[in-house]
Design a protein around this motif. Structure first.
Motif, PDB file in Angstrom:
ATOM      1  N   ALA A   1       0.845  -1.185   0.000  1.00 29.28           N
ATOM      2  CA  ALA A   1       0.000   0.000   0.000  1.00 29.28           C
ATOM      3  C   ALA A   1       0.880   1.235   0.000  1.00 29.28           C
ATOM      4  O   ALA A   1       2.035   1.205   0.407  1.00 29.28           O
TER       5      ALA A   1
ATOM      6  N   GLY B   1      -3.808   0.626  -2.692  1.00 33.79           N
ATOM      7  CA  GLY B   1      -3.465  -0.703  -2.193  1.00 33.79           C
ATOM      8  C   GLY B   1      -3.377  -1.683  -3.346  1.00 33.79           C
ATOM      9  O   GLY B   1      -3.839  -1.408  -4.452  1.00 33.79           O
TER      10      GLY B   1
ATOM     11  N   SER C   1      -4.851  -3.113   2.998  1.00 32.76           N
ATOM     12  CA  SER C   1      -4.473  -3.873   1.809  1.00 32.76           C
ATOM     13  C   SER C   1      -4.274  -5.345   2.144  1.00 32.76           C
ATOM     14  O   SER C   1      -4.706  -6.230   1.401  1.00 32.76           O
TER      15      SER C   1
END
Length: 123
Positions: free
Chosen positions: A30, A42, A85
């Motif tokens: 990310a 992300g 993420s």
């Protein structure tokens, strides 16, 4: 678009990996507040690889699914963006693993996913 053209010579090869020597691998990343609106980006990549990778050895790695996207919510830090993420990547990896399980086990039920790892590893 220019980056895509610059990398047009790159090939992505999906290699065969015997199920008895295979495992899933997840990579996430990310970037925090990297846009003009201070939104974060992300991404994740779900891969299939040989178990030798766990020992630090060279291993065949085949990509299964990948995505890059704007994070759904603003975060307060880089760590927050990385965790968002990772959470999305883990969900996608579990989904991919469930697809494999369903294809390999005629009696697969999502409710019994806790036993999935043992059943896939025994192949």
């Amino acid at each position: 678009m220019s980056k895509i053209r610059d990398l047009s010579h790159v090939q992505m090869i999906i290699r065969s990996i015997p199920l008895c020597n295979a495992q899933f691998l997840l990579a996430t990343d990310a970037s925090w507040a990297n846009t003009s609106e201070l939104k974060s980006q992300g991404g994740y990549m779900t891969l299939f690889t040989e178990k030798e990778i766990n020992k630090g050895k060279e291993a065949v790695v085949s990509p299964l699914r990948w995505k890059t996207y704007k994070l759904e919510r603003p975060t307060q830090s880089t760590l927050g963006a990385e965790l968002m993420s990772l959470a999305r990547g883990l969900a996608e990896c579990e989904w991919t693993r469930s697809l494999f399980a369903e294809a390999l086990n005629f009696d697969y039920k999502l409710e019994r996913t806790k036993n999935l790892g043992k059943r896939l590893a025994s192949r």
